[in-house]
Design an enzyme around this catalytic site. Structure first.
Site, PDB file in Angstrom:
ATOM      1  N   LYS A   1      -9.036  23.263  16.752  1.00 29.62           N
ATOM      2  CA  LYS A   1      -7.839  22.964  16.074  1.00 29.62           C
ATOM      3  C   LYS A   1      -6.673  22.473  16.917  1.00 29.62           C
ATOM      4  CE  LYS A   1      -8.765  25.339  11.976  1.00 29.62           C
ATOM      5  NZ  LYS A   1      -8.005  26.253  10.578  1.00 29.62           N
TER       6      LYS A   1
ATOM      7  N   LYS B   1     -18.114  20.614   9.453  1.00 35.19           N
ATOM      8  CA  LYS B   1     -17.967  21.430   8.521  1.00 35.19           C
ATOM      9  C   LYS B   1     -17.107  21.000   7.227  1.00 35.19           C
ATOM     10  CE  LYS B   1     -14.764  24.583   8.810  1.00 35.19           C
ATOM     11  NZ  LYS B   1     -14.032  25.818   8.512  1.00 35.19           N
TER      12      LYS B   1
ATOM     13  N   LYS C   1     -10.492  21.849   4.782  1.00 36.94           N
ATOM     14  CA  LYS C   1      -9.401  21.218   3.856  1.00 36.94           C
ATOM     15  C   LYS C   1      -8.695  20.147   4.565  1.00 36.94           C
ATOM     16  CE  LYS C   1      -8.268  26.033   2.401  1.00 36.94           C
ATOM     17  NZ  LYS C   1      -8.116  27.006   3.601  1.00 36.94           N
TER      18      LYS C   1
HETATM   19  N1  AQP Z   1     -17.395  24.535   5.081  1.00 38.06           N
HETATM   20  C1  AQP Z   1     -17.511  26.016   4.657  1.00 38.06           C
HETATM   21  N2  AQP Z   1     -18.826  26.366   4.442  1.00 38.06           N
HETATM   22  C2  AQP Z   1     -18.799  27.786   4.016  1.00 38.06           C
HETATM   23  N3  AQP Z   1     -17.723  28.884   4.304  1.00 38.06           N
HETATM   24  C3  AQP Z   1     -16.473  28.087   4.600  1.00 38.06           C
HETATM   25  N4  AQP Z   1     -15.275  28.583   4.644  1.00 38.06           N
HETATM   26  C4  AQP Z   1     -14.393  27.636   5.203  1.00 38.06           C
HETATM   27  N5  AQP Z   1     -15.099  26.487   5.340  1.00 38.06           N
HETATM   28  C5  AQP Z   1     -16.283  26.802   4.997  1.00 38.06           C
HETATM   29  C6  AQP Z   1     -14.811  30.035   4.663  1.00 38.06           C
HETATM   30  O1  AQP Z   1     -13.912  30.143   3.743  1.00 38.06           O
HETATM   31  C7  AQP Z   1     -13.046  31.283   4.113  1.00 38.06           C
HETATM   32  C8  AQP Z   1     -11.626  30.877   4.100  1.00 38.06           C
HETATM   33  O2  AQP Z   1     -11.260  29.862   5.215  1.00 38.06           O
HETATM   34  P1  AQP Z   1      -9.980  29.644   5.500  1.00 38.06           P
HETATM   35  O3  AQP Z   1      -9.222  28.829   4.285  1.00 38.06           O
HETATM   36  O4  AQP Z   1      -9.170  30.690   5.792  1.00 38.06           O
HETATM   37  O5  AQP Z   1      -9.724  28.814   6.803  1.00 38.06           O
HETATM   38  P2  AQP Z   1     -11.018  27.687   7.348  1.00 38.06           P
HETATM   39  O6  AQP Z   1     -12.207  28.392   7.700  1.00 38.06           O
HETATM   40  O7  AQP Z   1     -10.079  27.140   8.475  1.00 38.06           O
HETATM   41  O8  AQP Z   1     -10.935  26.721   6.103  1.00 38.06           O
HETATM   42  P3  AQP Z   1     -10.958  25.159   6.302  1.00 38.06           P
HETATM   43  O9  AQP Z   1     -11.341  24.659   4.911  1.00 38.06           O
HETATM   44  O10 AQP Z   1     -11.750  24.705   7.339  1.00 38.06           O
HETATM   45  O11 AQP Z   1      -9.478  24.941   6.547  1.00 38.06           O
HETATM   46  P4  AQP Z   1      -8.775  24.114   7.668  1.00 38.06           P
HETATM   47  O12 AQP Z   1      -9.399  22.467   7.376  1.00 38.06           O
HETATM   48  O13 AQP Z   1      -7.395  24.250   7.397  1.00 38.06           O
HETATM   49  O14 AQP Z   1      -9.266  24.473   8.994  1.00 38.06           O
HETATM   50  C9  AQP Z   1     -13.602  31.745   5.431  1.00 38.06           C
HETATM   51  O15 AQP Z   1     -14.298  33.013   5.010  1.00 38.06           O
HETATM   52  C10 AQP Z   1     -14.328  30.682   5.874  1.00 38.06           C
HETATM   53  O16 AQP Z   1     -15.393  31.003   6.706  1.00 38.06           O
END
Ligand code: AQP
Length: 359
Positions: A116, A220, A223
Site C-alpha cells: 500500500k 487480488k 476496491k
Molecule cells: N480479493 C479478496 N478475496 C477474498 N477476500 C478478500 N478480502 C478483501 N479482498 C479479498 C477480505 O475482505 C475483508 C475486508 O477487507 P477490507 O475492506 O478491510 O480491506 P482490504 O483487504 O484491503 O480490501 P480491498 O478490497 O483490497 O481494499 P483496498 O483496495 O482498499 O486495499 C477482509 O477479511 C479481507 O481479507
C-alpha cells in the site's frame, strides 16, 4: 486452547464499494457463525483513514453502505453486534498500548504496508504503518477467539497473536497477582500460567479465500484497483455483472476435468473458484460439470449464478440504504453493546499496566 469464551470478530473498511472478494472471502462466511457463537461485525472506519482521508460525506455514506451490505448478506442485528469502530473509543486506546507492545521489526515485515505504501514509504502515514496494531486492538478489545477473514489478512492475524503473546508474557506475573485472565493449561517459557488475551484463531478456508482480479488472475480483487472491470461490486446491476464476466480475462484452453489442471492457469482457477463459492460447491464439483467446456459456455453459466446470488442482496441493500434512520439505529445499538464488552477489558488492561485510576 484455553478456556476463553468463544467469540467471533471481523470487519470491512468503508473505503468504497464492497466487492465479490469481500463478500465471498469474508461477509458470506460470517453468516453461519452467528448461530454458533457470539459474533461482532465492525465497519472499520478508523482503518479507512490510514491511506488518506476520504471525502467526509462519502466516508459516512460508505459506513452506512457497508452496514447495509452486512445486513443484506444475512448478518442479523438481533444475533450479532454491528457497529462502526470509531464509536467505541477502546479500539483507539488499546491500539496505542499495542503500539508500545509491537516491535518496529514486526511491523516492518508486513507485506500489506509495503504494497500500500509502494515506493513512497517516507510519505505513507504513521497510521498505515501501525494499521496492524489497530487491527489487533479491534480483535483483542473483545478478547475474540476467532477471526474469519480472507487470505490477505493472515499475516496481520499472526501479528495479533504475537502481540497477545508478548502482552501475556510481559505481564504474566501481574495478571496472576490481580487474579484476572484465564489459566493456561500448557504454560511454557513463551506463555505464562495465566493469560489475559487469547491467541486468536484465524478462520481462512474454502474456495474463496483470495478472489483475484477479473483482469489479471495474479492480482487480488480490490476496491482500490483503478479498473472497475477488475471487480464485481455488490452494487452492480445484472447487466454490469454479466458484462464484467463476459470481459473477464481467460486463456484459450477449455476447462480441465480435474483441479490439478488449474495450476498455472490463474484466470481459469479464479473463475472456477468464484463459481464454486457462489454455488456452495467445491472446485472439483464445478469441474465435474464443466470440465472440457470452453469459456464461451462457462461464462454465461457463471453470470447466471452470480446474478441469481447477488441481485436479491443488491435489491435489499438499496432498500436498506433508503432508510438511514434504521441503519443508524442498528449502529448505535451495536456500539452500546460493543462498548459494554470492551470497557471492562480496557479497565483490566489499565490495571495490568499500572495506569493510575483516580476517577
Ligand atoms: N480479493 C479478496 N478475496 C477474498 N477476500 C478478500 N478480502 C478483501 N479482498 C479479498 C477480505 O475482505 C475483508 C475486508 O477487507 P477490507 O475492506 O478491510 O480491506 P482490504 O483487504 O484491503 O480490501 P480491498 O478490497 O483490497 O481494499 P483496498 O483496495 O482498499 O486495499 C477482509 O477479511 C479481507 O481479507
Amino acid at each position: 486452547m484455553t478456556a476463553f469464551q468463544p467469540r467471533v470478530f471481523s470487519g470491512v473498511q468503508p473505503t468504497g464499494n464492497l466487492h465479490l472478494g469481500n463478500y465471498l472471502g469474508a461477509v458470506s462466511r460470517w453468516v453461519p457463525l452467528q448461530d454458533q457463537m457470539p459474533t461482532i461485525f465492525c465497519v472499520v472506519d478508523s482503518h479507512a483513514i490510514t491511506a488518506g482521508f476520504p471525502d467526509p460525506v462519502e466516508l459516512s455514506e460508505a459506513t452506512r453502505e457497508v452496514t447495509a451490505a452486512y445486513m443484506a448478506a444475512g448478518i442479523d442485528p438481533t444475533k450479532s453486534i454491528i457497529f462502526n469502530q470509531s464509536q467505541v473509543r477502546e479500539h483507539a486506546e488499546l491500539a496505542w498500548i499495542f503500539n508500545c507492545v509491537a516491535r518496529m521489526g514486526w511491523l516492518s515485515r508486513m507485506t500489506q504496508f509495503k504494497e500500500k505504501a509502494g515506493k513512497n514509504k517516507e510519505n505513507a502515514s504513521v497510521g498505515l504503518f501501525a494499521y496492524p496494531n489497530l487491527m489487533a486492538a479491534d480483535i483483542l478489545a473483545y478478547r475474540a477467539t476467532h477471526v474469519p477473514v480472507g487470505d490477505d489478512q493472515k499475516q496481520h492475524l499472526e501479528l495479533t497473536r504475537d502481540i497477545a503473546a508478548k502482552f501475556n508474557n510481559d505481564f504474566g506475573e501481574r495478571i496472576k497477582e490481580l487474579g484476572i485472565g484465564v489459566p493456561n493449561p500448557t504454560p511454557s517459557p513463551e506463555l505464562p500460567e495465566q493469560l489475559y488475551f487469547p491467541l486468536t484463531e484465524p478462520m481462512i478456508a474454502g474456495p474463496a479465500t483470495r478472489i483475484m482480479s477479473l483482469r489479471d488472475g495474479t492480482k487480488k480483487m480490490s476496491k482500490s484497483d483503478p479498473s472497475d472491470l477488475s471487480r464485481i461490486n455488490l452494487t452492480d446491476d445484472s447487466d454490469t455483472i454479466a458484462k464484467k464476466i463476459r470481459k473477464a480475462k481467460t486463456d484459450p484452453d477449455a476447462l480441465p476435468s480435474a483441479v490439478e489442471g488449474l495450476a498455472d492457469r490463474p484466470e481459469a482457477d479464479n473463475l472456477v473458484g468464484i463459481y464454486a463459492a457462489l454455488g456452495g460447491l467445491s472446485k472439483e464439483d464445478v469441474l465435474k460439470d464443466f470440465g472440457g467446456q470452453q469459456f464461451s459456455a462457462f461464462k454465461p453459466a457463471l453470470s447466471e449464478l452470480a446474478v441469481a446470488k447477488l441481485s436479491p442482496m443488491t435489491d435489499e441493500m438499496r432498500r436498506l440504504m433508503d432508510d438511514k434512520v434504521q441503519i443508524d439505529s442498528v449502529l448505535k445499538d451495536g456500539a452500546e453493546k460493543a462498548s459494554a464488552i470492551a470497557e471492562p477489558v480496557l479497565k483490566d488492561v489499565r490495571r495490568i499496566i499500572g495506569f493510575l485510576d483516580v476517577r
